[in-house]
Design a protein around this motif. Sequence first.
Motif, short mmCIF file in Angstrom:
data_model
loop_
_atom_site.label_atom_id
_atom_site.label_comp_id
_atom_site.label_asym_id
_atom_site.label_seq_id
_atom_site.Cartn_x
_atom_site.Cartn_y
_atom_site.Cartn_z
N GLU A 75 22.70 -27.00 -99.25
CA GLU A 75 23.95 -26.47 -99.81
C GLU A 75 25.12 -26.98 -98.97
N PRO A 76 25.91 -27.95 -99.46
CA PRO A 76 27.01 -28.50 -98.65
C PRO A 76 28.10 -27.47 -98.42
N GLU A 77 28.67 -27.52 -97.24
CA GLU A 77 29.74 -26.57 -96.92
C GLU A 77 31.02 -26.99 -97.65
N ARG A 78 31.60 -26.07 -98.37
CA ARG A 78 32.76 -26.37 -99.20
C ARG A 78 34.04 -26.17 -98.39
N ASP A 79 34.92 -27.19 -98.45
CA ASP A 79 36.22 -27.07 -97.78
C ASP A 79 37.12 -26.13 -98.56
N LYS A 80 38.01 -25.47 -97.82
CA LYS A 80 38.96 -24.59 -98.48
C LYS A 80 40.01 -25.43 -99.21
N PRO A 81 40.50 -24.95 -100.35
CA PRO A 81 41.57 -25.68 -101.06
C PRO A 81 42.81 -25.82 -100.18
N GLY A 82 43.38 -27.00 -100.15
CA GLY A 82 44.57 -27.26 -99.36
C GLY A 82 44.32 -28.08 -98.12
N THR A 83 43.03 -28.19 -97.71
CA THR A 83 42.73 -28.97 -96.50
C THR A 83 43.04 -30.45 -96.69
N GLU A 84 43.05 -30.91 -97.95
CA GLU A 84 43.33 -32.33 -98.20
C GLU A 84 44.77 -32.71 -97.86
N SER A 85 45.66 -31.71 -97.75
CA SER A 85 47.07 -31.99 -97.46
C SER A 85 47.38 -31.95 -95.96
N GLN A 86 46.40 -31.57 -95.14
CA GLN A 86 46.64 -31.47 -93.70
C GLN A 86 46.32 -32.81 -93.04
N ARG A 87 47.31 -33.39 -92.32
CA ARG A 87 47.11 -34.68 -91.68
C ARG A 87 47.65 -34.62 -90.25
N ARG A 88 46.99 -35.33 -89.40
CA ARG A 88 47.48 -35.44 -88.03
C ARG A 88 48.57 -36.51 -87.93
N ASP A 89 48.48 -37.52 -88.79
CA ASP A 89 49.42 -38.64 -88.73
C ASP A 89 49.71 -39.10 -90.15
N ARG A 90 50.99 -39.38 -90.43
CA ARG A 90 51.36 -39.79 -91.78
C ARG A 90 50.84 -41.19 -92.11
N THR A 91 50.49 -41.95 -91.10
CA THR A 91 49.97 -43.30 -91.36
C THR A 91 48.57 -43.26 -91.96
N LEU A 92 47.89 -42.11 -91.81
CA LEU A 92 46.57 -41.96 -92.43
C LEU A 92 46.76 -41.76 -93.93
N THR A 93 46.26 -42.68 -94.71
CA THR A 93 46.44 -42.62 -96.17
C THR A 93 45.18 -42.13 -96.84
N THR A 94 45.35 -41.27 -97.82
CA THR A 94 44.23 -40.77 -98.60
C THR A 94 44.02 -41.64 -99.84
N ASN A 95 42.96 -41.37 -100.54
CA ASN A 95 42.68 -42.12 -101.76
C ASN A 95 43.78 -41.89 -102.79
N MET A 96 44.32 -40.66 -102.83
CA MET A 96 45.39 -40.37 -103.77
C MET A 96 46.66 -41.14 -103.42
N ASP A 97 46.93 -41.34 -102.15
CA ASP A 97 48.08 -42.15 -101.73
C ASP A 97 47.94 -43.58 -102.23
N LYS A 98 46.76 -44.14 -102.08
CA LYS A 98 46.53 -45.53 -102.52
C LYS A 98 46.66 -45.65 -104.04
N LEU A 99 46.16 -44.65 -104.75
CA LEU A 99 46.25 -44.68 -106.21
C LEU A 99 47.69 -44.58 -106.67
N HIS A 100 48.47 -43.71 -106.01
CA HIS A 100 49.88 -43.57 -106.38
C HIS A 100 50.65 -44.86 -106.08
N LEU A 101 50.34 -45.50 -104.97
CA LEU A 101 51.03 -46.75 -104.62
C LEU A 101 50.70 -47.84 -105.65
N THR A 102 49.42 -47.98 -105.98
CA THR A 102 49.03 -48.99 -106.97
C THR A 102 49.66 -48.70 -108.32
#
Length: 579
Positions: A252-279
């Motif tokens: 049973e994989p541990e489920r992340d809480k909603p909203g954790t995808e928006s927490q970043r230590r550095d803005r230079t770290l890009t998520t998959n959604m960032d790349k999709l929006h740029l493209t």
Amino acid sequence: SHVAELLFLLEQLRALVLRHRGVLRRYHLNYLARFDALVLSDVIQNLSVCPEEESVILSSFVSSLSALSAKEVDDKEQFDFTALRLDWFRLQAYTSVAKAALPLGSNADVGRAMNLVVFHTKLLDTPEELLDEASDLSHLCFYPRPVEKMFAMTLEEPSMLRFAIAFPLLCAHFSRCLHPMCPEEYPQLKAVALGLCNKFLEELARMGSACVLDACAEQHNLSEQLLPKHCAATISRARGKKPQKQTPKKGEPERDKPGTESQRRDRTLTTNMDKLHLTLAELSLSLNHVPNFTVFEHTVTPAEYLSSHLETRLTRAIVAMAGYSQATQEVARPSEVLVGLSAYMGLVQSLGQLVGLDTARLLRAVLLQQSHPRDSAGQPTLTAIYTDWYLEALLRQASTGAIVLAPALQAFTTVPREDQPPFSAAEFSDVSEMRALAELIGPYGMKFLSDNLMWHVGSQVTELKKLVAENMDTLVQLRCCKAEQRPALVTRLSSAENVLKRMTIIGEILSFRAMAQQGLREVFSQHCPFLMGPIECLTDIVTPDTDIQVTLSIFEVASAAGIPCEVDPALVNVLGGTK
């Protein structure tokens, strides 16, 4: 891979010259009248020898240029310097022969001054021809494979995506390859130009639609984390007595809480959604560069290619959200599909800010297809899937007694036993699910579901008639006999249990239809209250004295809106066809 940018800038320069033609004409008119005429007169005065005929031609040049004024531009007069250019050609012929009195080779200043004059006159009367002469790319029509290779390399370079529209625009040049002496080349050149243009735009639209659908899937995953079914584990941990973190069970994989995808230590770290929006932003700049352009008398609209691809792929994606398996009879709950659909719609609507796309028309076309049993490609839609599932899974199990109607819950519920169905009937038939179903498939889809339910009712009535026909003699005797004779006659009736079973099936189908109609009525009232009011008024004015055809017409409209009627038109139609 950078050829696209070069072609794009070339097209931009061409467009700028044509757009600001008036400014260029005013500027070069003043230049011709003042500076060119002055320079040419100085050159003539400095000539050591000037024969009479050549002198007349050169003097006519100076007088023609000096007579120009800015008023002609303001009056929007059409300029024609063809005669001046022909005189210059004639002068070149006079001065280029052997032993000419005024050899052009020895008087280069005349050539330089007149070439500048010819260039400026072309900017005034034939700027299109000058552009074609300076930036014509029509010869690339004969090299389709290298052009396709350059386009493929452009798509592989993310920074070049915004310039990819240059390749379809390039196809507009190919019409200049035509020549009056070779009319037979027209069909071939037209086919090459339109074929390449269509191929480039199809590829851009395919890439754009894939990017949109990937972003929609990401958004769907985020919205799915907020479903009520995922909060049970969190509530259970919060109410637990042990404060320490419980280790998750194996598998049973541990489920992340909603909203954790928006927490970043550095803005230079890009998520998959960032790349999709740029493209997506880069492709949108490309597709939105021009509203339309012409290729061999065909008007091409780049944004429509993206709209067409999105319509096809969205239709498939919405059906895939249901996760229907005919073999195992598994399907997603209508409320879960509705949440996913809302996520998809939200992202597609935001797409209208990037591309000149009519997202409202696109979504209407996609959702309207889901309200019919088959889409434009002939594939099953949500209407067909849920109609099939409710009939073949839920109501079939209800006919065996594994599922029963619970009026207090306003839903069907599963009877706990060994061979119970693999799904919970209440999770698919309660009030919220019926509302979600009505939202998904709309009034057209609910009518299709209702017609299929009524067809099954009609088939059960037909079987009941057969049972009545089998026991006709006994039933007639029962009707006319005395009370003490009835027990003996009742034992002679065959298939009594079958009658009860079929009547139960009819009751279950009608009860499910009533629940579905109630969900439709609530949704319809919420979306179209201005339409529901008049329909309800029409049903209120129906009296026993009203003509039967008028009554049935009114009740048919009311039934389509989910309003219960004294006479069910769908049932009347089904039973009327079984006479």
